[in-house]
Structures are given as C-alpha cells and as structure tokens.
Design a protein around this motif. Structure first.
Motif, PDB file in Angstrom:
ATOM      1  N   SER B 236     -10.827   4.605  -8.157  1.00  0.00           N
ATOM      2  CA  SER B 236      -9.680   4.992  -8.615  1.00  0.00           C
ATOM      3  C   SER B 236      -8.661   3.911  -8.011  1.00  0.00           C
ATOM      4  O   SER B 236      -7.187   4.060  -8.547  1.00  0.00           O
ATOM      5  CB  SER B 236      -9.100   6.310  -7.912  1.00  0.00           C
ATOM      6  OG  SER B 236      -9.455   6.108  -6.690  1.00  0.00           O
ATOM      7  N   GLY B 237      -9.307   2.755  -7.522  1.00  0.00           N
ATOM      8  CA  GLY B 237      -8.140   1.874  -6.789  1.00  0.00           C
ATOM      9  C   GLY B 237      -7.880   0.614  -7.630  1.00  0.00           C
ATOM     10  O   GLY B 237      -7.919   0.829  -8.841  1.00  0.00           O
ATOM     11  N   VAL B 238      -7.436  -0.439  -6.834  1.00  0.00           N
ATOM     12  CA  VAL B 238      -6.870  -1.611  -7.508  1.00  0.00           C
ATOM     13  C   VAL B 238      -7.797  -2.770  -6.883  1.00  0.00           C
ATOM     14  O   VAL B 238      -7.796  -2.556  -5.674  1.00  0.00           O
ATOM     15  CB  VAL B 238      -5.480  -1.826  -7.617  1.00  0.00           C
ATOM     16  CG1 VAL B 238      -4.751  -0.711  -8.456  1.00  0.00           C
ATOM     17  CG2 VAL B 238      -4.822  -1.947  -6.308  1.00  0.00           C
ATOM     18  N   TYR B 308      -1.724  -5.251 -12.226  1.00  0.00           N
ATOM     19  CA  TYR B 308      -2.020  -3.752 -12.549  1.00  0.00           C
ATOM     20  C   TYR B 308      -0.630  -3.062 -12.590  1.00  0.00           C
ATOM     21  O   TYR B 308       0.235  -3.429 -11.922  1.00  0.00           O
ATOM     22  CB  TYR B 308      -3.031  -3.318 -11.489  1.00  0.00           C
ATOM     23  CG  TYR B 308      -2.436  -3.773 -10.036  1.00  0.00           C
ATOM     24  CD1 TYR B 308      -1.763  -3.014  -9.289  1.00  0.00           C
ATOM     25  CD2 TYR B 308      -3.197  -4.777  -9.493  1.00  0.00           C
ATOM     26  CE1 TYR B 308      -1.263  -3.395  -7.926  1.00  0.00           C
ATOM     27  CE2 TYR B 308      -2.803  -5.480  -8.383  1.00  0.00           C
ATOM     28  CZ  TYR B 308      -1.954  -4.544  -7.668  1.00  0.00           C
ATOM     29  OH  TYR B 308      -1.669  -4.876  -6.199  1.00  0.00           O
ATOM     30  N   ARG B 311       2.112   1.394  -8.434  1.00  0.00           N
ATOM     31  CA  ARG B 311       1.465   2.734  -8.173  1.00  0.00           C
ATOM     32  C   ARG B 311       2.599   4.145  -8.401  1.00  0.00           C
ATOM     33  O   ARG B 311       4.045   3.734  -8.260  1.00  0.00           O
ATOM     34  CB  ARG B 311       1.300   2.740  -6.679  1.00  0.00           C
ATOM     35  CG  ARG B 311       0.623   4.139  -6.254  1.00  0.00           C
ATOM     36  CD  ARG B 311       0.314   4.037  -4.867  1.00  0.00           C
ATOM     37  NE  ARG B 311      -0.414   5.392  -4.461  1.00  0.00           N
ATOM     38  CZ  ARG B 311      -0.752   5.456  -3.041  1.00  0.00           C
ATOM     39  NH1 ARG B 311      -0.364   4.543  -2.101  1.00  0.00           N
ATOM     40  NH2 ARG B 311      -1.340   6.577  -2.705  1.00  0.00           N
ATOM     41  N   ARG B 313       4.063   7.030  -6.882  1.00  0.00           N
ATOM     42  CA  ARG B 313       4.012   7.879  -5.815  1.00  0.00           C
ATOM     43  C   ARG B 313       3.671   9.318  -5.936  1.00  0.00           C
ATOM     44  O   ARG B 313       4.450   9.940  -6.927  1.00  0.00           O
ATOM     45  CB  ARG B 313       5.401   7.719  -4.977  1.00  0.00           C
ATOM     46  CG  ARG B 313       5.803   6.326  -4.834  1.00  0.00           C
ATOM     47  CD  ARG B 313       5.012   5.837  -3.747  1.00  0.00           C
ATOM     48  NE  ARG B 313       5.063   4.293  -3.734  1.00  0.00           N
ATOM     49  CZ  ARG B 313       4.162   3.644  -2.982  1.00  0.00           C
ATOM     50  NH1 ARG B 313       3.532   4.051  -1.652  1.00  0.00           N
ATOM     51  NH2 ARG B 313       4.287   2.152  -2.848  1.00  0.00           N
TER      52      ARG B 313
END
Lengths: 146, 315
Positions: B236-238, B308, B311, B313
């Motif tokens: 799920s990350g970058v 990307y 994010r 929040r």
C-alpha cells in the motif's frame, strides 16, 4: 446498568484521548531515538572524537528510550490508520513477530549500554547491530506513504 | 453483393497481415554473435560486485534469509502486483531446479534480452529492461561468480497471473516498446567520470528505476519522470522520489546519499525501510567509490516533483 457501562466507556475514551495519542507518542519516541543515534553516528564516522563518558550517556539514553516502548499501549488495535502514521498493517497481522523484533532491538541497546564501549571500534560493533535492527523492523513493519 | 465480399476479403487479409506481423514482432530475439563474443572468460571476484549491484539476492534468496543464507538462491518470494503474483525462480547452481546447466550465453540472453534458454520470454518483473543496459563483460563476470555459489534443490512455485498477462508471447510486443540498451539520461561528453559510472550502476545493474519510476498503463517505466518516485507495485505504500525535485532528496548531499547506502541512515537519522532494506544491504557490499558514483549521478539527473499522488490524510 447499560447506561453505566456506556458512561464508563465514554470516560475511559475521554481519558485516553486526554492523556495520550499513541500515534503521536510513538512518533515522539522514534524522533528522540533518531536524535540519539545521530549523535552516536558522528562518533562512529569520526566526525567527533570518541569520549567514553559521553558515548555511555548516549547509549543509556537510547536504552531508556527503548524501554519506554510498551507495544500494547503504543500500538493499540485501530491505530494502524490516523494522523500521519506510517505503521504497517503487518504489525497487527503479526503482533508476536513485531514484539519479538522490538525485543531484539531493546536487548541489543541494553547490551551496548551495559558494555560501555571503551573505544570507537567497540562502539562501531554495537552501533552496527543496532542499526541493523532499525532496518529489520522498518523492512516489515513500516510503510512509506508519501 | 460483390463489394461486401471484397470488403470481407480485405478485412481477412489485413487481419491476417496484422496477426502475422504481431506473431513475428513478438518472437523472442536472442543476442547477436558480436555481443556474445564480448562476454569474456569471466572473473568471479569482479562478478561479486555485479551480483551485489544487481541485487540478485533481494528477490532470489529464500524469503527472510539473513547473512550467508542470502547466497542460497532458491527463489520462492511472492511479488504480489496488479498484474498477478510473480515468483522469482531458483537461480542456484542446481542443474535440475536452478540454472546450474546454463551456459554463459544463456545467462546473457536472459539478462540482456529477457529470453530463456528454451526460447521463451521472461516476464519483466525480472528487471531485464534495466539489465539490458549492462556491458556483456559484466555478465561474463557475474556468471563466474554465480558458479561459486551453492546448488539448492527445489523448484519455486509458478507465477499466478490473470488474462491477458498469462500470455507470454504478449511480452514480445512489450519488449518492442520498452527494451533498449540505450541509457536513459543523456549527459554531455565532458561529464565527470563518477556521474557516468553512477549512471551505469543505477540505470543498468542497480535497476533503481524499476521501483523508483512511475509506470504507464502497459507497465513500462515513464522515462520523462525518471526516478521521481512511484506508488509501490506491491503493498500500500510509495517508493520515494530520488531526484532533487520537490519531495525528493534535493537537500541530501552526495555524502549523505553514499552514507545512506552504506549504513541505512538518512541525514536526519531515520532508517532505511521496506524493500529498500535488502537493497541497502547489497549496496553496503560495494566499494565506497561505487556508492559515491551513484550519489554523483542522482545529484546530476533532472529534478522532478513526486511521481505519486499526495497522501490523503485519514483525519
């Protein structure tokens, strides 16, 4: 009776919100940890002279910081989201593994403080083990989220 | 209606031509004789450097291996991507389950052309789109080093991919679009040596762009936002922006980058995490001048803002 239960749980909720935000608390501990490690790293890299007393103080501070991490209190269920946490869901999928990884870090820091390195080479060995623990935990239990 | 017959005939012929062109164009292409002649006799000591620069163990060691166990290249890691699950195979010296029976030419065709000894396309999860930029002599050296590693029995499980990604022949068309031995970032002739050496390590064996560069819909890296960071293919990350653009590492010095690759600590003493932990442990095995070269290159490439989305929040 039901009202009482609700009242108590609301009180408990309010209390936990007032006293602690586990995400902020664990982030503050990690920041403090980074600062101490940064100071030690300067000695390891030779940017600052080795001073046995100062190094021991730093290692003891790092140990105190490590002991403050109560996994159950700082990583309660539901704190995988919220704020700007970068905790990985894997912490809660494998809580036993996470606790074991944390325990190894605590043990290595404790050993380093107890050993009280007498020269920079001794510190390097301790520092290497600790740094490797940082990576091992962040490899599995942290997610970069941008 | 003769015109309809003609139209149908034309469509059939055009379709046939298209199918033939697609079939011919997607055929696996091996290296030419001239390139194979450059593989050289192989030097295991030099090959060790290529092995760690190439990060072979990150995918091909058994998952969770530490220390010397990382040299047992039995495969078996599961890479769960939007295309399906890729499982890196056994590349140990086992003649049956690994690549012990491969010739140096087989290894070169695999790494530079993505073609197996039996003439099939490999999936580009095996980062030959980057390895294609490597010098043949480095493949020869790597082959010699791989020969020094242990044989481990046992095949890794097969990939598990959905349609149409399970049709290997389609990879031939992908290669027409994305497989090239040419460098990504052009530099003028007077560019300092470390930058050029770093370009080779980053764009070739290091295959940094495979994770740090966003991909287009067909799964090719977007060269116009090279190393700008990307949504991780797994999980799920970058993956961070490693250019000097906004959100990137513009405030890191070359020494900071080299130190990070050696020790795993960022300039503000956060530590390496995620898939980069294995990469950093490989980079720590390189010589200081190699890490310095990577740093010099990263400071010299075009800056891009994060590749990307910002994010969202949670609260």
């Amino acid at each position: 009776m039901r009202k009482l239960v609700i009242a108590i749980s609301m009180l408990a909720l309010a209390a936990s919100a007032a006293f602690a935000d586990p995400i902020l608390d664990r982030q503050a501990l990690m920041k403090e940890r980074g600062k101490i490690v940064g100071g030690l790293s300067k000695v390891v890299k030779g940017e600052e002279p080795f001073d046995a007393a100062a190094v021991l103080t730093a290692l003891q501070a790092l140990h105190a910081n490590a002991e403050k991490v109560d996994v159950d209190a700082l990583f309660p269920a539901g704190s995988d989201t919220g704020g700007d946490t970068t905790a990985s869901p894997k912490i809660w999928e494998d809580m036993a593994g996470f606790k074991a990884t944390n325990a190894k870090y605590v043990a290595d820091v404790k050993a380093a403080a107890a050993a009280a390195p007498a020269d920079v080479d001794a510190l390097k060995a301790q520092f290497g083990a600790i740094g490797s623990d940082c990576g091992t935990c962040h490899q599995t239990y942290r997610v970069k989220k941008g | 209606m003769p015109w309809l017959k003609k139209l149908v005939g034309a469509i059939v012929i055009l379709g046939g031509v298209g199918a033939v062109a697609g079939w011919v164009g997607s055929a696996p292409v091996r290296l030419d004789r001239e390139t194979l002649a450059k593989l050289g006799p192989g030097d295991a000591a030099r090959g060790k450097r290529i092995f760690f620069a190439g990060g072979c163990t990150s995918c091909h060691a058994k998952p969770g291996s530490q220390g010397d166990a990382r040299l047992q290249l039995a495969g078996g890691l599961e890479l769960k991507t939007p295309f399906g699950t890729f499982v890196p195979p056994n590349i140990s010296q086992d003649a049956k389950d690994g690549i012990g029976a491969w010739s140096v030419e087989d290894l070169a065709n695999a790494m530079l052309k993505g073609v197996s000894p039996s003439g099939r396309h490999f999936y580009p999860a095996f980062p030959y789109a980057s390895y294609a930029r490597m010098n043949p002599v480095d493949i020869g050296d790597l082959y010699a080093f791989l020969k020094t590693l242990p044989a481990v029995a046992g095949k890794a499980p097969a990939n598990s991919l959905g349609f149409p990604f399970n049709i290997r022949r389609g990879i031939g068309l992908w290669k027409l679009l994305y497989l090239s031995d040419q460098p990504v970032v052009p530099f003028p002739a007077a560019t300092p040596d470390p930058v050029m050496a770093g370009r080779y390590l980053v764009e070739g064996p290091g295959h940094c762009g495979e994770c740090h560069t966003p991909r287009d819909l067909a799964g090719g890296t977007k060269k116009n936002v090279w190393l700008a960071g990307a949504v991780a293919a797994e999980g799920s990350g970058v993956v961070p922006n490693i250019t000097s653009g906004e959100g990137g590492i513009g405030d890191w010095s070359e020494a900071d980058i080299a130190n990070y690759l050696e020790t795993g600590f960022t300039p503000d003493f956060d530590s390496v995490g995620g898939a980069m932990v294995d990469v950093q442990r490989n980079m720590a095995e390189l010589a200081p001048q190699d890490r310095a070269a990577i740093a010099a290159y990263l400071k010299a490439i075009p800056a891009h803002p994060n590749g990307y989305p910002a994010r969202k929040r949670a609260n």
